[in-house]
Design a protein around this motif. Structure first.
Motif, short mmCIF file in Angstrom:
data_model
loop_
_atom_site.label_atom_id
_atom_site.label_comp_id
_atom_site.label_asym_id
_atom_site.label_seq_id
_atom_site.Cartn_x
_atom_site.Cartn_y
_atom_site.Cartn_z
N LEU A 1 0.83 -1.20 0.00
CA LEU A 1 0.00 0.00 0.00
C LEU A 1 0.87 1.25 0.00
N ASP A 2 0.43 2.24 -0.78
CA ASP A 2 1.15 3.51 -0.90
C ASP A 2 0.54 4.50 0.09
N THR A 3 0.96 4.45 1.33
CA THR A 3 0.34 5.25 2.38
C THR A 3 0.76 6.71 2.36
N CYS B 1 -8.43 12.76 -11.19
CA CYS B 1 -7.12 13.06 -10.60
C CYS B 1 -6.48 14.27 -11.27
N MET C 1 -9.98 4.45 1.69
CA MET C 1 -9.44 4.05 0.40
C MET C 1 -10.54 4.04 -0.65
N GLU D 1 -4.24 6.95 -2.39
CA GLU D 1 -4.17 5.78 -3.25
C GLU D 1 -5.57 5.29 -3.60
N ARG E 1 1.00 8.62 -0.52
CA ARG E 1 0.65 9.27 -1.79
C ARG E 1 -0.04 10.62 -1.58
N VAL F 1 -7.43 1.74 -5.41
CA VAL F 1 -7.17 0.34 -5.75
C VAL F 1 -7.97 -0.01 -7.00
#
Length: 214
Positions: free
Chosen positions: A7-9, A205, A42, A19, A11, A21
């Motif tokens: 996990l990209d905590t 984004c 998330m 992040e 970001r 998924v």
């Protein structure tokens, strides 16, 4: 066995949004493991209804799931900002699933944005009656399939940033969105940018990056 996911905590601290998924190519057990490992809210994208239904009931109960956009919120989204300056526009009703993915991605990140649907160029009066509203927006996400003329038309009428989303809507030579993508890339309206075919999440984004720079 090596780890299947990391996990990209950090970001959100790096780029301003957290992040997400992508679930389409993951097994139900992988999605479940990711949800169990997550320590913060998330966003899940491309979570098909069948995969959502196959998740353990205890995990399903924690999700805010929307089948149209195939997105889910795990945990609470950010509080809504008073004004976002973003709107989503679709050429047709068939583009709404892509628009919904963008709208839900923005809502997860604190922006509750209007969706102005079915204003394609086949009935240009539908667009013109919303023109003053569109001109007040800082960012417009414009989803269109077939010949994708709508982003070019809007790009010649409004001052805000235009993020085009070519969609896979259309017959024959529309080729699953390839014609729409090429039309946007070849647009004579200067300054339009585009994301990949059906990529509502990517458009959201891009809008967040613009808004976060204010």
């Amino acid at each position: 066995m090596s780890e299947e996911f990391v996990l990209d905590t950090m970001r959100a601290e790096r780029v301003g949004f957290g992040e997400a998924v992508y679930c389409a190519s993951k097994t139900v057990s992988q999605i479940a493991a990711i949800l169990q490992a997550a320590a913060s809210p998330m966003l899940l994208t491309r979570l098909d209804p069948a995969a959502h239904e196959a998740l353990p009931a205890s995990l399903r109960a924690t999700l805010d799931y929307d089948p149209q956009s195939r997105t889910a919120f795990s945990g609470a989204p950010k509080p809504v900002e008073a004004t976002s300056g973003i709107a989503i526009v679709t050429a047709g009703t068939s583009d709404l699933a892509v628009a919904a993915e963008a709208a839900r991605s923005l809502r997860f990140n604190g922006h509750d944005v209007p969706v102005i649907a079915d204003v394609g160029v086949a009935g240009l009066w539908r667009l013109m009656r919303r023109l003053e509203e569109l001109r007040r927006m800082r960012v417009l996400i414009v989803a269109a399939g077939m010949d994708a003329a709508l982003p070019s038309v809007i790009g010649g009428l409004v001052p805000g940033a235009i993020i085009a989303v070519p969609t896979s809507v259309g017959y024959g030579v529309a080729a699953g969105g390839q014609a729409a993508l090429n039309a946007i890339l070849a647009s004579c309206a200067p300054g339009i940018v585009t994301v990949n075919i059906d990529n509502g999440y990517g458009a959201a984004c891009a809008a967040l990056r613009i808004i976060n720079m204010r």
